[in-house]
Design a protein around this motif. Sequence first.
Motif, PDB file in Angstrom:
ATOM      1  N   VAL A  29      -6.558   0.720  -9.806  1.00  0.00           N
ATOM      2  CA  VAL A  29      -5.736   1.381 -10.823  1.00  0.00           C
ATOM      3  C   VAL A  29      -4.550   0.500 -11.196  1.00  0.00           C
ATOM      4  O   VAL A  29      -4.251   0.286 -12.377  1.00  0.00           O
ATOM      5  N   ALA A  30      -3.858  -0.033 -10.177  1.00  0.00           N
ATOM      6  CA  ALA A  30      -2.695  -0.876 -10.439  1.00  0.00           C
ATOM      7  C   ALA A  30      -3.084  -2.132 -11.209  1.00  0.00           C
ATOM      8  O   ALA A  30      -2.370  -2.566 -12.120  1.00  0.00           O
ATOM      9  N   ALA A  31      -4.217  -2.737 -10.853  1.00  0.00           N
ATOM     10  CA  ALA A  31      -4.673  -3.939 -11.564  1.00  0.00           C
ATOM     11  C   ALA A  31      -4.942  -3.624 -13.030  1.00  0.00           C
ATOM     12  O   ALA A  31      -4.581  -4.395 -13.923  1.00  0.00           O
ATOM     13  N   ALA A  32      -5.563  -2.479 -13.304  1.00  0.00           N
ATOM     14  CA  ALA A  32      -5.841  -2.088 -14.685  1.00  0.00           C
ATOM     15  C   ALA A  32      -4.543  -1.915 -15.464  1.00  0.00           C
ATOM     16  O   ALA A  32      -4.429  -2.360 -16.613  1.00  0.00           O
ATOM     17  N   HIS A  33      -3.549  -1.292 -14.846  1.00  0.00           N
ATOM     18  CA  HIS A  33      -2.274  -1.070 -15.527  1.00  0.00           C
ATOM     19  C   HIS A  33      -1.533  -2.384 -15.784  1.00  0.00           C
ATOM     20  O   HIS A  33      -1.005  -2.611 -16.882  1.00  0.00           O
ATOM     21  N   ASN A 117     -13.759  -6.991   5.170  1.00  0.00           N
ATOM     22  CA  ASN A 117     -14.150  -7.040   3.770  1.00  0.00           C
ATOM     23  C   ASN A 117     -12.927  -7.412   2.945  1.00  0.00           C
ATOM     24  O   ASN A 117     -11.828  -7.557   3.494  1.00  0.00           O
ATOM     25  N   GLY A 118     -13.120  -7.603   1.638  1.00  0.00           N
ATOM     26  CA  GLY A 118     -12.017  -8.031   0.806  1.00  0.00           C
ATOM     27  C   GLY A 118     -12.249  -7.644  -0.638  1.00  0.00           C
ATOM     28  O   GLY A 118     -13.369  -7.312  -1.055  1.00  0.00           O
ATOM     29  N   ILE A 119     -11.167  -7.663  -1.406  1.00  0.00           N
ATOM     30  CA  ILE A 119     -11.223  -7.400  -2.844  1.00  0.00           C
ATOM     31  C   ILE A 119     -10.583  -8.575  -3.560  1.00  0.00           C
ATOM     32  O   ILE A 119      -9.444  -8.948  -3.272  1.00  0.00           O
ATOM     33  N   LYS A 120     -11.333  -9.160  -4.485  1.00  0.00           N
ATOM     34  CA  LYS A 120     -10.827 -10.257  -5.296  1.00  0.00           C
ATOM     35  C   LYS A 120     -10.916  -9.853  -6.758  1.00  0.00           C
ATOM     36  O   LYS A 120     -11.974  -9.435  -7.237  1.00  0.00           O
ATOM     37  N   PHE A 121      -9.795  -9.957  -7.468  1.00  0.00           N
ATOM     38  CA  PHE A 121      -9.765  -9.654  -8.893  1.00  0.00           C
ATOM     39  C   PHE A 121      -9.813 -10.950  -9.698  1.00  0.00           C
ATOM     40  O   PHE A 121      -9.193 -11.949  -9.337  1.00  0.00           O
TER      41      PHE A 121
END
Length: 454
Positions: A29-33, A117-121
Amino acid sequence: MTKKLFGTDGVRGLANRDLTAELALDLSVAAAHVLADRGELAAPGTPGRRPLAVVGRDTRASGEFLEAAVVAGLASAGVDVHLLGVLPTPGVAHLTGALGADLGVMLSASHNPMPDNGIKFLARGGVKLDDAIEVAIEERLREEWERPTGADVGRVTTYDAAVDDYVAHLVSTRSTPLAGLKVVLDCAEGAAWQAGPQALRAAGAEVIAIHAEPDGLNINDNCGSTHLEDLQRAVVEHGADAGFGLDGDSDRCLAVDADGTVVDGDQILAVLGLSLRDAGKLPGDVVVATVMSNLGFVQALEANGLTVRQTSVGDRYVLEEMKAGGFGLGGEQSGHVIMSEHATTGDGILTALHLLERMAVTGSSLADLAAVMTRLPQVLVNVAGVDKARAGTDEELLAAVARAEDDLGDSGRVLLRPSGTEPLVRVMVEAPTEEQAGAVADSLAAVVRERLAL
């Protein structure tokens, strides 16, 4: 504000403990904003333009619930989502650009053990977010916001052609058929278990795939680029011309020659650097590497008229230097190789394809190609329990390093480097012999312990 969650390659941690579904949703959500406010993501409700994200993952079991959380966060913020399924990180980066997506998301902890695990944008075009954007995302976590409703919420679809599209892209980057070459590919039970063998076979090679039966729990388990023993045995047993070991998300690759000898990232960069130079496709005749690259690599490229630009350790810094100078090839000793004409990140399958093409074009074995450089013996000593912040300022320690460098002259080098993630100092020494490198490293490590003791 400095980053607390984002490291050099996204947000990583123990899945469902450090990296929870709630955090994955909030980050999305924060990345989208943040990206919408910066004009890098179409704002929800923009006439004629809905924001689009693509989401991929590796084979970890935790990727399933984290994918659901990321998708929920993005769709709730008014972003349409294409689910790519299991796909290498460079495949997600490629499709972010190819599909015109505003945002790419990859769920993977790369070569880390399965429980992580990880999240990469990724921003438009499949490039990594810069530090400022990552800081902004952290600052806006869990803020109050106006939620879209009705037709403004995001829609979720499955993009079934993800693997085929990515493979077609990989195969299109080279022109010489690989017919007659037998290859063993260790897929690390990871994201490349389909795309890797498919791409090499489509390029004409005979492929023996190993560790290509992921079950969600076995990713990186004594296999892949960090455990090459099975690959070395398989290459010899099958009489293969070469072998390649990928990591969990296939953004890096190490090789094995026909005798089972490891060909590391420095050697791979040297081979590909000369290949691109010969094809007139190496801008400035420059290869970008890190300070950890073997001195033998630097000497070999300079002897062949190429220049090596060295950066801090980390593919992020390699990429920054490549972008700043418009350079086409860079990478790390670990096998993270970036060919910017074809990819925005390291790509293990792409690396394997172009090494094989160099073999096909020259008629040379991988061992002969790798012999362009002679590795100097390299000894690394990690000194724990010291004040790493003083490593660059203690005068007696710096004097000891200077004396060691004078003694080695042009035949070796010393690198003293505080760890970026652990409370220790790394002492790396290269010298003409293993014994000399070890003696110098041990001597300097003793000075580090004495001078920087807590």
